[in-house]
Write a protein that holds these residues in place. Structure first.
Motif, PDB file in Angstrom:
ATOM      1  N   GLN A 111       1.221  -0.966  -0.363  1.00 33.76           N
ATOM      2  CA  GLN A 111       0.022  -0.188  -0.055  1.00 33.76           C
ATOM      3  C   GLN A 111       1.144   1.708   0.209  1.00 33.76           C
ATOM      4  OE1 GLN A 111      -1.812  -1.237   2.968  1.00 33.76           O
ATOM      5  NE2 GLN A 111      -3.577  -2.305   2.554  1.00 33.76           N
ATOM      6  N   PHE A 112       2.350   0.929  -0.059  1.00 30.94           N
ATOM      7  CA  PHE A 112       3.319   2.158   0.050  1.00 30.94           C
ATOM      8  C   PHE A 112       3.350   2.646  -1.065  1.00 30.94           C
ATOM      9  CE2 PHE A 112       3.210   0.107   4.100  1.00 30.94           C
ATOM     10  CZ  PHE A 112       2.958   1.752   4.882  1.00 30.94           C
ATOM     11  N   VAL A 113       2.756   3.748  -1.223  1.00 32.12           N
ATOM     12  CA  VAL A 113       4.100   4.819  -2.874  1.00 32.12           C
ATOM     13  C   VAL A 113       5.198   5.009  -2.539  1.00 32.12           C
ATOM     14  CG1 VAL A 113       3.179   6.170  -4.782  1.00 32.12           C
ATOM     15  CG2 VAL A 113       1.338   4.702  -3.209  1.00 32.12           C
ATOM     16  N   PRO A 114       6.105   4.757  -3.823  1.00 31.20           N
ATOM     17  CA  PRO A 114       5.978   3.911  -4.711  1.00 31.20           C
ATOM     18  C   PRO A 114       5.624   2.381  -4.517  1.00 31.20           C
ATOM     19  CG  PRO A 114       8.115   4.483  -4.867  1.00 31.20           C
ATOM     20  CD  PRO A 114       7.428   5.121  -3.786  1.00 31.20           C
ATOM     21  N   ALA A 115       4.366   0.840  -4.822  1.00 36.35           N
ATOM     22  CA  ALA A 115       4.409   0.142  -4.959  1.00 36.35           C
ATOM     23  C   ALA A 115       5.749  -1.296  -5.322  1.00 36.35           C
ATOM     24  CB  ALA A 115       2.975  -0.010  -4.743  1.00 36.35           C
ATOM     25  N   GLY A 116       6.104  -1.891  -4.207  1.00 36.47           N
ATOM     26  CA  GLY A 116       6.631  -2.670  -4.574  1.00 36.47           C
ATOM     27  C   GLY A 116       8.807  -2.603  -4.484  1.00 36.47           C
ATOM     28  N   ILE A 117       9.258  -3.222  -5.439  1.00 32.70           N
ATOM     29  CA  ILE A 117      10.541  -3.173  -4.854  1.00 32.70           C
ATOM     30  C   ILE A 117      10.912  -2.878  -6.407  1.00 32.70           C
ATOM     31  CG2 ILE A 117      10.621  -5.237  -3.447  1.00 32.70           C
ATOM     32  CD1 ILE A 117      11.786  -7.092  -5.862  1.00 32.70           C
ATOM     33  N   GLN A 118      12.562  -2.036  -6.218  1.00 31.91           N
ATOM     34  CA  GLN A 118      13.541  -1.459  -6.366  1.00 31.91           C
ATOM     35  C   GLN A 118      14.275  -2.655  -7.414  1.00 31.91           C
ATOM     36  OE1 GLN A 118      15.670   1.625  -5.171  1.00 31.91           O
ATOM     37  NE2 GLN A 118      14.438   3.371  -6.815  1.00 31.91           N
ATOM     38  N   LEU A 119      14.087  -3.198  -7.824  1.00 35.86           N
ATOM     39  CA  LEU A 119      15.052  -4.464  -8.183  1.00 35.86           C
ATOM     40  C   LEU A 119      15.879  -4.388  -9.465  1.00 35.86           C
ATOM     41  CD1 LEU A 119      14.370  -7.606  -8.369  1.00 35.86           C
ATOM     42  CD2 LEU A 119      13.341  -6.976 -10.377  1.00 35.86           C
ATOM     43  N   LEU A 120      16.114  -3.126 -10.022  1.00 38.75           N
ATOM     44  CA  LEU A 120      17.467  -2.392 -10.750  1.00 38.75           C
ATOM     45  C   LEU A 120      18.540  -1.881 -10.388  1.00 38.75           C
ATOM     46  CD1 LEU A 120      15.760  -3.566 -14.157  1.00 38.75           C
ATOM     47  CD2 LEU A 120      16.557  -4.750 -12.957  1.00 38.75           C
ATOM     48  N   TRP A 121      17.533  -1.061  -8.827  1.00 38.80           N
ATOM     49  CA  TRP A 121      18.733  -0.466  -8.612  1.00 38.80           C
ATOM     50  C   TRP A 121      20.068  -0.849  -8.711  1.00 38.80           C
ATOM     51  CZ3 TRP A 121      22.726  -0.991  -4.787  1.00 38.80           C
ATOM     52  CH2 TRP A 121      23.244   0.341  -4.063  1.00 38.80           C
ATOM     53  N   PRO A 122      21.328  -0.325  -8.443  1.00 41.03           N
ATOM     54  CA  PRO A 122      21.204   1.416  -8.463  1.00 41.03           C
ATOM     55  C   PRO A 122      21.165   2.011 -10.090  1.00 41.03           C
ATOM     56  CG  PRO A 122      23.245   0.627  -8.363  1.00 41.03           C
ATOM     57  CD  PRO A 122      22.582  -0.658  -9.045  1.00 41.03           C
ATOM     58  N   PHE A 123      20.015   1.289 -11.414  1.00 44.55           N
ATOM     59  CA  PHE A 123      20.755   1.899 -12.597  1.00 44.55           C
ATOM     60  C   PHE A 123      19.308   2.015 -12.485  1.00 44.55           C
ATOM     61  CE2 PHE A 123      23.664  -2.428 -11.885  1.00 44.55           C
ATOM     62  CZ  PHE A 123      25.567  -1.484 -12.294  1.00 44.55           C
ATOM     63  N   GLU A 124      18.228   1.749 -12.422  1.00 39.30           N
ATOM     64  CA  GLU A 124      16.680   2.143 -12.928  1.00 39.30           C
ATOM     65  C   GLU A 124      16.358   2.471 -11.510  1.00 39.30           C
ATOM     66  OE1 GLU A 124      14.717   1.997 -15.490  1.00 39.30           O
ATOM     67  OE2 GLU A 124      16.483   1.219 -16.993  1.00 39.30           O
ATOM     68  N   PRO A 125      15.500   3.267 -11.635  1.00 34.03           N
ATOM     69  CA  PRO A 125      14.551   3.917 -10.486  1.00 34.03           C
ATOM     70  C   PRO A 125      12.912   3.375  -9.978  1.00 34.03           C
ATOM     71  CG  PRO A 125      14.410   5.617 -12.044  1.00 34.03           C
ATOM     72  CD  PRO A 125      15.276   4.214 -12.428  1.00 34.03           C
ATOM     73  N   GLN A 126      13.214   3.038 -11.180  1.00 29.66           N
ATOM     74  CA  GLN A 126      11.547   2.006 -11.140  1.00 29.66           C
ATOM     75  C   GLN A 126      11.601   1.071 -10.625  1.00 29.66           C
ATOM     76  OE1 GLN A 126      11.218   0.433 -15.350  1.00 29.66           O
ATOM     77  NE2 GLN A 126       9.343  -0.574 -14.925  1.00 29.66           N
ATOM     78  N   PHE A 127      10.286   1.368  -9.293  1.00 29.29           N
ATOM     79  CA  PHE A 127      10.017  -0.199  -8.605  1.00 29.29           C
ATOM     80  C   PHE A 127       8.851  -0.943  -9.342  1.00 29.29           C
ATOM     81  CE2 PHE A 127      10.902   1.633  -4.296  1.00 29.29           C
ATOM     82  CZ  PHE A 127      11.860   1.844  -4.606  1.00 29.29           C
ATOM     83  N   PHE A 128       9.374  -2.647  -9.312  1.00 30.80           N
ATOM     84  CA  PHE A 128       8.759  -3.208  -9.426  1.00 30.80           C
ATOM     85  C   PHE A 128       7.855  -4.453  -8.515  1.00 30.80           C
ATOM     86  CE2 PHE A 128      12.282  -2.684 -12.246  1.00 30.80           C
ATOM     87  CZ  PHE A 128      11.455  -2.807 -13.387  1.00 30.80           C
ATOM     88  N   ILE A 129       6.428  -4.557  -9.336  1.00 29.50           N
ATOM     89  CA  ILE A 129       5.494  -5.494  -8.737  1.00 29.50           C
ATOM     90  C   ILE A 129       4.464  -5.980  -9.403  1.00 29.50           C
ATOM     91  CG2 ILE A 129       3.382  -3.080  -7.971  1.00 29.50           C
ATOM     92  CD1 ILE A 129       3.475  -4.517  -4.814  1.00 29.50           C
ATOM     93  N   SER A 130       3.584  -7.193  -8.992  1.00 32.04           N
ATOM     94  CA  SER A 130       3.572  -8.303  -9.559  1.00 32.04           C
ATOM     95  C   SER A 130       1.792  -7.823  -9.919  1.00 32.04           C
ATOM     96  CB  SER A 130       3.305  -9.498  -9.337  1.00 32.04           C
ATOM     97  OG  SER A 130       2.638  -9.294  -8.544  1.00 32.04           O
TER      98      SER A 130
END
Ligand SMILES: [Zn+2]
Length: 183
Positions: free
Chosen positions: A101-120
């Motif tokens: 429920q916390f924004v951004p939802a998910g995990i920063q899988l590609l840290w430190p290369f990509e800031p994107q968070f991933f969740i299914s």
């Protein structure tokens, strides 16, 4: 995101899978290490600003692999390093499958290369609350979430354990037969 209980169970399941695959019996020390490693990424809760970032990345999995390989004896090095990395990675998988429920939802899988968070987005596991642990509503929410985790993860872990027991006993009887034949 799952609780440490669900994560630790998944870590144990990783060891049993490895045992079944290569017909070797891991000791309790490796089992305990895998369970701890599977829950370890959430130690970042101590620094809430960094939660679900660096420790929840593939880079961290690689680091665990390298450290485990460096501290393990030569004979079992790659096996133990792989198990440790896979146990750690199981945390990322469970978090990815869970609700957040916390924004951004998910995990920063590609840290430190990509800031994107991933969740299914599948919400297989319920949200656990890590703040105000002793408030009635939190206790209720967490008990519910843990019960669901156990219902989902425990049968998978138990099945893997059974496969492992079968694989190991088949292997040892084969070895015994080979022994007799040699005589
Ligand atoms: Zn986590």
């Amino acid at each position: 995101m799952p609780s440490p209980i669900g994560h630790a169970l998944a870590g144990a399941a990783v060891v049993w899978t490895a045992d079944a695959l290569d017909r070797r019996q891991s000791g309790p020390a490796l089992l305990a290490t895998a369970a701890v490693l599977a829950a370890a990424p959430d130690l970042d809760l101590l620094v809430p600003r960094f939660h679900r970032t660096a420790t929840h990345s593939l880079m961290a999995v690689l680091l665990v692999f390298m450290i485990a390989a460096a501290v393990t004896g030569r004979v079992t090095r790659w096996r133990i390093a792989s198990i440790c990395a896979a146990a750690y990675a199981s945390h990322l998988l469970l978090d990815w499958l869970g609700a957040d429920q916390f924004v951004p939802a998910g995990i920063q899988l590609l840290w430190p290369f990509e800031p994107q968070f991933f969740i299914s987005g599948w919400d297989v596991f319920e949200q656990t609350e890590r703040r105000h642990l002793f408030v009635k509503a939190t206790i209720h929410q967490n008990l519910h979430a843990v019960a669901r985790e156990v219902v989902i993860v425990a049968p998978v872990a138990a099945a893997l354990w059974l496969v492992r027991v079968k694989a190991l006993s088949r292997f040892s009887s084969k070895v015994a037969r080979g022994h007799h034949a040699a005589k």
